[in-house]
Structure formats: C-alpha cells, structure tokens
Enzyme design. Structure first.
Site, PDB file in Angstrom:
ATOM      1  N   ASN A   1       3.846   1.159  -3.267  1.00 49.56           N
ATOM      2  CA  ASN A   1       4.593   0.647  -2.116  1.00 49.56           C
ATOM      3  C   ASN A   1       3.614  -0.168  -1.283  1.00 49.56           C
ATOM      4  OD1 ASN A   1       5.998   0.186   0.232  1.00 49.56           O
ATOM      5  ND2 ASN A   1       6.099   2.341   0.868  1.00 49.56           N
TER       6      ASN A   1
ATOM      7  N   LYS B   1       4.218  -1.882   1.308  1.00 47.53           N
ATOM      8  CA  LYS B   1       4.563  -1.920   2.743  1.00 47.53           C
ATOM      9  C   LYS B   1       4.472  -3.375   3.247  1.00 47.53           C
ATOM     10  CE  LYS B   1       3.134   2.865   3.066  1.00 47.53           C
ATOM     11  NZ  LYS B   1       2.632   3.971   3.876  1.00 47.53           N
TER      12      LYS B   1
ATOM     13  N   HIS C   1      12.211   5.705   4.004  1.00 44.99           N
ATOM     14  CA  HIS C   1      10.771   5.918   4.178  1.00 44.99           C
ATOM     15  C   HIS C   1      10.515   6.372   5.619  1.00 44.99           C
ATOM     16  CE1 HIS C   1       6.478   5.267   4.413  1.00 44.99           C
ATOM     17  NE2 HIS C   1       6.474   5.269   3.089  1.00 44.99           N
TER      18      HIS C   1
ATOM     19  N   GLU D   1       8.382   5.558   7.667  1.00 46.87           N
ATOM     20  CA  GLU D   1       8.082   4.468   8.598  1.00 46.87           C
ATOM     21  C   GLU D   1       9.372   3.791   9.073  1.00 46.87           C
ATOM     22  OE1 GLU D   1       5.222   2.635   6.031  1.00 46.87           O
ATOM     23  OE2 GLU D   1       3.829   4.265   6.438  1.00 46.87           O
TER      24      GLU D   1
ATOM     25  N   GLU E   1       7.263  12.899   0.852  1.00 45.71           N
ATOM     26  CA  GLU E   1       6.097  12.312   1.518  1.00 45.71           C
ATOM     27  C   GLU E   1       5.926  12.967   2.889  1.00 45.71           C
ATOM     28  OE1 GLU E   1       5.505   7.968  -0.241  1.00 45.71           O
ATOM     29  OE2 GLU E   1       6.464   7.949   1.714  1.00 45.71           O
TER      30      GLU E   1
ATOM     31  N   GLY F   1      -1.129   7.822   4.820  1.00 46.45           N
ATOM     32  CA  GLY F   1      -2.176   6.972   5.380  1.00 46.45           C
ATOM     33  C   GLY F   1      -3.265   7.712   6.137  1.00 46.45           C
TER      34      GLY F   1
ATOM     35  N   SER G   1      -1.332   9.600   0.764  1.00 50.26           N
ATOM     36  CA  SER G   1      -2.778   9.598   0.501  1.00 50.26           C
ATOM     37  C   SER G   1      -3.131   9.885  -0.956  1.00 50.26           C
ATOM     38  CB  SER G   1      -3.498  10.585   1.433  1.00 50.26           C
ATOM     39  OG  SER G   1      -3.325  10.189   2.784  1.00 50.26           O
TER      40      SER G   1
HETATM   41  P1  13P Z   1      -0.469   6.078   1.503  1.00 46.99           P
HETATM   42  O1  13P Z   1      -0.638   6.255   0.015  1.00 46.99           O
HETATM   43  O2  13P Z   1      -1.156   4.875   2.045  1.00 46.99           O
HETATM   44  O3  13P Z   1      -0.768   7.352   2.233  1.00 46.99           O
HETATM   45  O4  13P Z   1       1.105   5.795   1.736  1.00 46.99           O
HETATM   46  C1  13P Z   1       2.033   6.622   1.141  1.00 46.99           C
HETATM   47  C2  13P Z   1       3.373   6.034   1.316  1.00 46.99           C
HETATM   48  O5  13P Z   1       3.895   5.961   2.406  1.00 46.99           O
HETATM   49  C3  13P Z   1       4.035   5.503   0.108  1.00 46.99           C
HETATM   50  O6  13P Z   1       5.365   5.201   0.364  1.00 46.99           O
END
Ligand code: 13P
Length: 247
Positions: A6, A8, A93, A95, A163, A169, A208
């Site tokens: 992903n 983002k 997600h 976010e 997640e 992150g 992560s």
């Molecule tokens: P990270 O791998 O950067 O922690 O992000 C995970 C994520 O949100 C994947 O959708």
C-alpha cells in the site's frame, strides 16, 4: 499467500520503475504460491496497471466511493478503479477512518460497491492502543468487522486486513501471542457468519511489516500474508520481504 504493498500518498511517475522491478519477480513468486500486488496512488493506477500487464503482479486502489458515478468532486468510484486495471481496492483503512471520519457503515457500503463492480475489497480493521491497553482489542475489532463486512454472494471474494492502528508506521508489532488470539477470534467470527465460505476469505496482517518480522508473522495460523506500507515503497525492501517468505 499474498503480499500487498500500500503506497498510500507516495509515488510520482518516477516510482513506476519500482513497480516494474517488483513485477519482474512476480512470476517466480507465484510459482512459490505467493501472489504480489501493489496499491499505488490513484494518479498512477492506470499507468502502473498497464506497465505490469502480462505479469502476475496485480494492482489495487486505496479507497472508493459508495456510488458508481455522480457529482462527487474529488472522489473516485469503484467502477473507475476497476476500469483503470485494478483487481483490488482497499476500504476502511484506519487513515481513512480517522482522517476522513469514515464509519463502519460507510465502509460496508464501499466494500459492497467494490464487489458489485468485480473488485476484491481489502477490508481493514484494527484497534487503537488505548483499547488494547484495557483488554478491549478483540471486542472492538470484532464489532468493527461485524459492522463493515458486506454481504458475500456465492462467488464474492474478500480480504480482511487486521492492522492495529498503533502498529501502523510506528515500528511496533503486537506480540505473536496477541496476534494468534486475535486471528483465532476473527476466524471464528467469520466461520459463524459465513459457514463454509470462510475458507475463501483471506486474512492479512498490516502494521510495520518488514523483512525482519515477516517470517514469524506468516507462520501464525490464519495469517495468509501481509499488507505492507512503508516497506513496499522500494522494490528492494518489498522484495526483501518476499525473499524472507520464500526462504
Ligand atoms: P506500515 O507498513 O508503514 O506500518 O503501514 C501499514 C499499512 O497501513 C498498510 O496498509
């Protein structure tokens, strides 16, 4: 097994080369039973899908609107994502849930729309740190799943990505014991709700993921792969995760 990147809100046209390098590894990965996919930003989706067409690397969008078309300035429909060459679309997600106040009811409609147009939704769920700290991680996640899960017709496919928000992150990952217990809870919930169809649902872990932790994660029961954020942005780091899974 599935490894999905992903990206983002990352990636200009210069990032297409990373996708091509990843695509070049996708056939050998598939022969080892590992499906690779990338979810680039919407601006790159059509071009990237075109660049990797003919390889087993699949593509996905990162969000979709609940309507198929209409006066929704700035939004992108599931049909448009499909039309751009995608196979998957991420919905719910954390976010989006946090930054755009998306409710599970809305996420469910997005997942349903995605299925209607022939996309496979990647439905994200996950708890806040504060909920885990007071022992409410599983009840919160199952509540979110219950409210976000669309109706699945006989041939509909869906991927559920767990997640934990506090692991996205941050470099933090839940303990293997906590993950085992969470995936068992998710699987049991799905089994009760879907019966035999539970076997067509794939469960991913996200938060992560790196080459250092992927091997332990995918050994756990019911984890069918990973949704990778930061470590999917370069071919080198994404393929190093793949290498660990292959070893
Ligand atoms: P990270 O791998 O950067 O922690 O992000 C995970 C994520 O949100 C994947 O959708």
């Amino acid at each position: 097994m599935l490894l999905i990147g992903n990206w983002k809100m990352n990636g200009l046209a210069t990032a297409l080369g990373e996708a091509e390098t990843i695509a070049a590894a996708a056939e050998a990965a598939l022969q080892q039973g590992i499906q690779l996919a990338l979810c680039p930003p919407a601006t790159l989706l059509r071009t990237l899908s075109h660049h990797v067409a003919g390889t087993p690397l699949l593509t996905g969008g990162q969000d979709c609107h609940v309507e198929h078309f209409g006066a929704y300035t700035g939004d992108i429909s599931a049909a448009m994502i499909k039309d751009a060459g995608a196979h998957y679309v991420i919905v719910g997600h954390s976010e989006r849930r946090q930054n755009h106040h998306e409710t599970s009811m809305l996420v469910q409609r997005k997942a349903q729309t995605a299925i209607e147009v022939g996309l496979v939704p990647i439905l994200c769920i996950g708890e806040h740190r504060s909920q885990r700290d007071v022992g409410q991680a599983e009840s919160y996640v199952l509540g979110q799943l219950q409210a976000s899960l669309p109706e699945l017709g006989s041939n509909a496919q869906i991927i559920i990505a767990y997640e934990p928000i506090w692991a996205v992150g941050t470099g933090l990952v839940p303990s293997l014991a906590d993950l085992s217990s969470m995936y068992q809870a998710i699987f049991s919930f799905l089994e009760t709700r879907l019966g035999n169809k539970v076997n067509s649902v794939r469960l991913l872990y996200g938060g992560s993921v790196t080459q250092n932790n992927i091997s332990d994660l995918v050994k756990l029961n019911h984890i069918d792969g990973a949704l990778v954020g930061g470590a999917s942005l370069t071919a080198a780091s994404f393929l190093s995760i793949l290498n660990e899974v292959c070893n």
